[in-house]
Design a protein around this motif. Structure first.
Motif, PDB file in Angstrom:
ATOM      1  N   ARG A 168      26.084  37.333  31.152  1.00  6.73           N
ATOM      2  CA  ARG A 168      26.694  38.282  32.167  1.00  6.73           C
ATOM      3  C   ARG A 168      27.731  39.268  31.612  1.00  6.73           C
ATOM      4  NH1 ARG A 168      27.598  38.266  37.766  1.00  6.73           N
ATOM      5  NH2 ARG A 168      29.080  39.985  38.364  1.00  6.73           N
ATOM      6  N   ASP A 169      28.616  38.880  30.436  1.00 12.01           N
ATOM      7  CA  ASP A 169      29.449  39.409  29.910  1.00 12.01           C
ATOM      8  C   ASP A 169      28.685  40.725  29.060  1.00 12.01           C
ATOM      9  OD1 ASP A 169      31.773  38.488  31.008  1.00 12.01           O
ATOM     10  OD2 ASP A 169      31.936  36.942  29.423  1.00 12.01           O
ATOM     11  N   ALA A 170      27.815  39.852  28.249  1.00 10.88           N
ATOM     12  CA  ALA A 170      26.992  40.736  27.344  1.00 10.88           C
ATOM     13  C   ALA A 170      26.095  41.714  28.070  1.00 10.88           C
ATOM     14  CB  ALA A 170      26.159  39.839  26.472  1.00 10.88           C
ATOM     15  N   PHE A 171      25.388  41.483  29.275  1.00  6.80           N
ATOM     16  CA  PHE A 171      24.800  42.273  29.961  1.00  6.80           C
ATOM     17  C   PHE A 171      25.491  43.510  30.366  1.00  6.80           C
ATOM     18  CE2 PHE A 171      23.019  43.522  34.196  1.00  6.80           C
ATOM     19  CZ  PHE A 171      21.743  43.902  33.528  1.00  6.80           C
ATOM     20  N   GLU A 172      26.715  43.000  31.078  1.00  3.95           N
ATOM     21  CA  GLU A 172      27.643  44.208  31.483  1.00  3.95           C
ATOM     22  C   GLU A 172      27.992  45.160  30.300  1.00  3.95           C
ATOM     23  OE1 GLU A 172      30.960  42.029  33.254  1.00  3.95           O
ATOM     24  OE2 GLU A 172      29.714  41.856  35.323  1.00  3.95           O
ATOM     25  N   GLU A 173      28.119  44.654  29.368  1.00  2.04           N
ATOM     26  CA  GLU A 173      28.546  45.561  28.200  1.00  2.04           C
ATOM     27  C   GLU A 173      27.492  46.339  27.414  1.00  2.04           C
ATOM     28  OE1 GLU A 173      30.417  45.286  23.526  1.00  2.04           O
ATOM     29  OE2 GLU A 173      30.683  43.518  25.070  1.00  2.04           O
ATOM     30  N   LEU A 174      26.305  45.718  27.397  1.00  2.00           N
ATOM     31  CA  LEU A 174      25.297  46.520  26.817  1.00  2.00           C
ATOM     32  C   LEU A 174      24.143  47.137  27.475  1.00  2.00           C
ATOM     33  CD1 LEU A 174      24.230  43.247  24.136  1.00  2.00           C
ATOM     34  CD2 LEU A 174      25.537  45.298  23.580  1.00  2.00           C
ATOM     35  N   VAL A 175      24.274  46.827  29.003  1.00  2.00           N
ATOM     36  CA  VAL A 175      23.259  47.459  29.762  1.00  2.00           C
ATOM     37  C   VAL A 175      24.088  48.249  30.686  1.00  2.00           C
ATOM     38  CG1 VAL A 175      21.568  46.956  31.368  1.00  2.00           C
ATOM     39  CG2 VAL A 175      21.456  45.804  29.512  1.00  2.00           C
ATOM     40  N   MET A 176      25.147  47.840  31.437  1.00  8.77           N
ATOM     41  CA  MET A 176      25.708  48.135  32.447  1.00  8.77           C
ATOM     42  C   MET A 176      26.794  49.279  32.175  1.00  8.77           C
ATOM     43  SD  MET A 176      24.406  47.045  35.100  1.00  8.77           S
ATOM     44  CE  MET A 176      25.552  47.521  36.417  1.00  8.77           C
ATOM     45  N   GLU A 177      27.536  49.102  30.789  1.00  2.00           N
ATOM     46  CA  GLU A 177      28.345  50.114  30.432  1.00  2.00           C
ATOM     47  C   GLU A 177      27.533  51.367  29.617  1.00  2.00           C
ATOM     48  OE1 GLU A 177      31.979  50.741  27.085  1.00  2.00           O
ATOM     49  OE2 GLU A 177      31.466  48.624  27.927  1.00  2.00           O
ATOM     50  N   LYS A 178      26.787  50.836  28.919  1.00  2.66           N
ATOM     51  CA  LYS A 178      25.825  51.922  28.425  1.00  2.66           C
ATOM     52  C   LYS A 178      24.864  52.790  29.322  1.00  2.66           C
ATOM     53  CE  LYS A 178      27.188  51.111  24.145  1.00  2.66           C
ATOM     54  NZ  LYS A 178      28.051  51.934  23.508  1.00  2.66           N
ATOM     55  N   GLY A 179      24.319  52.137  30.331  1.00  4.25           N
ATOM     56  CA  GLY A 179      23.478  52.966  31.211  1.00  4.25           C
ATOM     57  C   GLY A 179      24.393  53.705  32.138  1.00  4.25           C
ATOM     58  N   CYS A 180      25.573  53.188  32.506  1.00  8.85           N
ATOM     59  CA  CYS A 180      26.757  54.192  33.099  1.00  8.85           C
ATOM     60  C   CYS A 180      26.822  55.490  32.536  1.00  8.85           C
ATOM     61  CB  CYS A 180      27.824  53.376  33.292  1.00  8.85           C
ATOM     62  SG  CYS A 180      29.405  54.256  34.162  1.00  8.85           S
ATOM     63  N   GLU A 181      27.130  55.287  31.150  1.00  7.95           N
ATOM     64  CA  GLU A 181      27.322  56.626  30.190  1.00  7.95           C
ATOM     65  C   GLU A 181      26.108  57.484  30.243  1.00  7.95           C
ATOM     66  OE1 GLU A 181      28.493  54.499  26.587  1.00  7.95           O
ATOM     67  OE2 GLU A 181      30.386  54.080  27.179  1.00  7.95           O
ATOM     68  N   GLU A 182      25.091  56.739  30.243  1.00 15.11           N
ATOM     69  CA  GLU A 182      23.690  57.540  29.975  1.00 15.11           C
ATOM     70  C   GLU A 182      23.600  58.234  31.434  1.00 15.11           C
ATOM     71  OE1 GLU A 182      20.884  54.908  28.626  1.00 15.11           O
ATOM     72  OE2 GLU A 182      21.657  54.653  26.604  1.00 15.11           O
ATOM     73  N   ALA A 183      24.127  57.484  32.419  1.00 19.09           N
ATOM     74  CA  ALA A 183      23.347  58.219  33.781  1.00 19.09           C
ATOM     75  C   ALA A 183      24.588  59.019  34.439  1.00 19.09           C
ATOM     76  CB  ALA A 183      23.346  56.905  34.803  1.00 19.09           C
ATOM     77  N   GLY A 184      25.853  59.175  33.495  1.00 23.40           N
ATOM     78  CA  GLY A 184      26.768  60.116  34.011  1.00 23.40           C
ATOM     79  C   GLY A 184      27.680  59.704  35.061  1.00 23.40           C
ATOM     80  N   GLY A 185      27.842  58.210  34.886  1.00 25.06           N
ATOM     81  CA  GLY A 185      28.763  57.533  35.590  1.00 25.06           C
ATOM     82  C   GLY A 185      30.135  57.615  35.492  1.00 25.06           C
ATOM     83  N   GLU A 186      31.215  57.096  36.093  1.00 25.61           N
ATOM     84  CA  GLU A 186      32.560  57.186  35.904  1.00 25.61           C
ATOM     85  C   GLU A 186      33.035  56.013  35.640  1.00 25.61           C
ATOM     86  OE1 GLU A 186      34.279  59.143  39.297  1.00 25.61           O
ATOM     87  OE2 GLU A 186      33.227  61.025  38.925  1.00 25.61           O
TER      88      GLU A 186
END
Length: 326
Positions: A168-186
Motif C-alpha cells: 500500500r505504501d509503495a502503491f501510494e508513492e509510485l502510482v497515486m503520487e505520480k498519477g496525481c502529478e500527471e493528472a494535475g491534482g493538488e
C-alpha cells in the motif's frame, strides 16, 4: 521465559544472551505478505539443508512486522522482519528508542500489479487514470469509461492492501503520487495521494492470495498486489498494462515497468549468535536470489552483481542502519 531489557553493561548483555538461548532455538521471522512466500521457501530449504530447525515465518504486513521487530530485544521479539518497502525514519527511531540495532539487506525487486480475472476485460491504464479512479480528492467516477471512453464500462471496484502494508505504501508513492502529478491534482505528496473510502477501493487484508481468490470469483473487480502472485497464478488472472508497459519479469528487472520497488529484510543484531542460525538463514536468502538460486523461479526479481556483493558484505559485517546514516 522473557528477556530482560538490554542495558549497556557487559554483564547485562551476557545475562540477556543466556536467557535468549534458553528461551528459543528457532528463528522467528515476521513482516511483508509479499516477501512471505520467498521467506517461506528459504526457511523450508534452510530447515532441510542445515542442522537448524526450520524458521517460523509469519505474514503480518510490512508495517506490522516492523512494529513487532522494533518493540525490543528478547525471545518474545522476532529476529528478522521482511518489508516490501524500506523502513521509515520513524521506525528507525522507534528501534533506537527500544535498543534495537539492525542491518538492512535488499531481498530483491518486485513490481506492483493491477490485475483481474482472465475472464474479465483487458485493461490498459495510465497512472493518471488510476489516480482519477481511486483518489479521495479526485473526480470519484463510478465506472472506468467515465475516465476514458476507451476503458471498459465496468463499475470501479479495486481490492487492495490496508495502510499497514508495504505494498500500500509503495502503491501510494509510485502510482497515486505520480498519477496525481500527471493528472494535475493538488497536494500530491500528501492529501493528493490518499485513496477514496466510498466503496470503490476495498481493503482486502494483508493476504495477497486472498485477493487473487476474490478476483477469480468476481471478474469485474481489479486487485493490487505484488508481481509474484500474478506470476504464480497466470492460469487464472492477468495484469493490466500500465503506462504502456506489461508487468513481466523482464520488464520489472530492467526497470521499464513503472511500478517497481525494492524489497528488504532486517536482521536484529542482539539476536545474532544468541538465537541459533540467524546469520546462516540470511546467507541462504541472499544466495537463493542469485543467478543460480531458486527464488527467481518463484517470481522474485534478482539483484545485480554489485548489490549481491553488498548484501553478502552486510550479512557478514552487520553494518547498523541508524538515524544518522538513514
Amino acid at each position: 521465559m522473557s528477556f530482560a531489557r538490554m542495558s549497556v553493561s557487559a554483564a547485562a548483555i551476557i545475562a540477556v544472551s543466556a536467557t535468549a538461548a534458553a528461551a528459543r532455538d528457532q528463528i522467528r521471522i515476521v513482516g511483508s505478505s509479499t516477501v512471505f512466500p520467498f521467506a517461506t521457501a528459504v526457511a523450508e530449504q534452510f530447515g532441510k539443508s542445515t542442522e537448524f530447525p526450520t524458521p517460523v515465518v509469519e505474514s503480518t504486513g510490512s508495517g506490522g512486522g516492523l512494529k513487532l521487530f522494533c518493540a525490543g530485544v528478547g525471545a518474545e521479539h522476532p529476529d528478522i522482519t521482511n518489508a516490501s518497502r524500506r523502513v521509515k525514519m520513524k521506525e528507525v527511531k522507534t528501534c533506537a528508542e527500544n535498543g534495537v540495532d539492525f542491518t538492512e539487506v535488499v531481498a530483491g525487486y518486485d513490481g506492483i500489479v493491477v490485475a483481474n480475472a482472465d475472464s474479465g476485460p483487458d485493461y490498459e491504464l495510465s497512472r493518471a487514470q488510476i489516480w482519477e479512479a481511486l483518489a479521495a480528492n479526485g473526480p470519484k467516477p463510478t465506472t472506468w469509461d467515465e475516465i476514458d471512453p476507451a476503458l471498459p464500462a465496468e463499475e470501479i471496484e479495486v481490492l487492495g492492501p490496508p495502510p499497514t502494508s508495504g505494498t500500500r505504501d509503495a502503491f501510494e508513492e509510485l502510482v497515486m503520487e505520480k498519477g496525481c502529478e500527471e493528472a494535475g491534482g493538488e497536494d500530491c505528496e500528501e492529501a493528493g495521494m490518499e485513496i477514496r473510502e466510498d466503496g470503490a477501493f476495498v481493503e482486502a487484508g494483508e493476504n495477497d492470495n486472498l485477493i487473487v481468490s476474490k478476483l477469480e470469483a468476481n471478474d469485474r473487480a481489479l486487485g493490487i498486489f505484488g508481481f509474484s502472485f500474478l506470476d504464480q497464478n497466470q492460469d487464472a488472472i492477468k495484469g493490466a498494462v500500465i503506462d504502456g508497459v506489461e508487468p513481466t519479469f523482464d520488464n520489472i528487472a530492467s526497470g521499464e515497468y513503472p511500478v517497481s520497488r525494492s524489497m528488504f529484510f532486517y536482521i536484529k543484531h542482539a539476536h545474532v549468535g544468541v538465537i541459533p542460525g540467524v546469520i546462516e538463514y540470511a546467507q541462504e536468502f541472499v544466495s537463493a536470489n542469485g543467478p543460480d538460486g531458486y527464488l527467481p523461479e518463484l517470481g522474485l526479481i534478482p539483484v545485480g552483481d554489485d548489490l549481491m556483493a553488498s548484501n553478502k558484505d552486510a550479512v557478514e559485517n552487520l553494518p547498523a542502519l541508524t538515524v544518522d546514516n538513514y
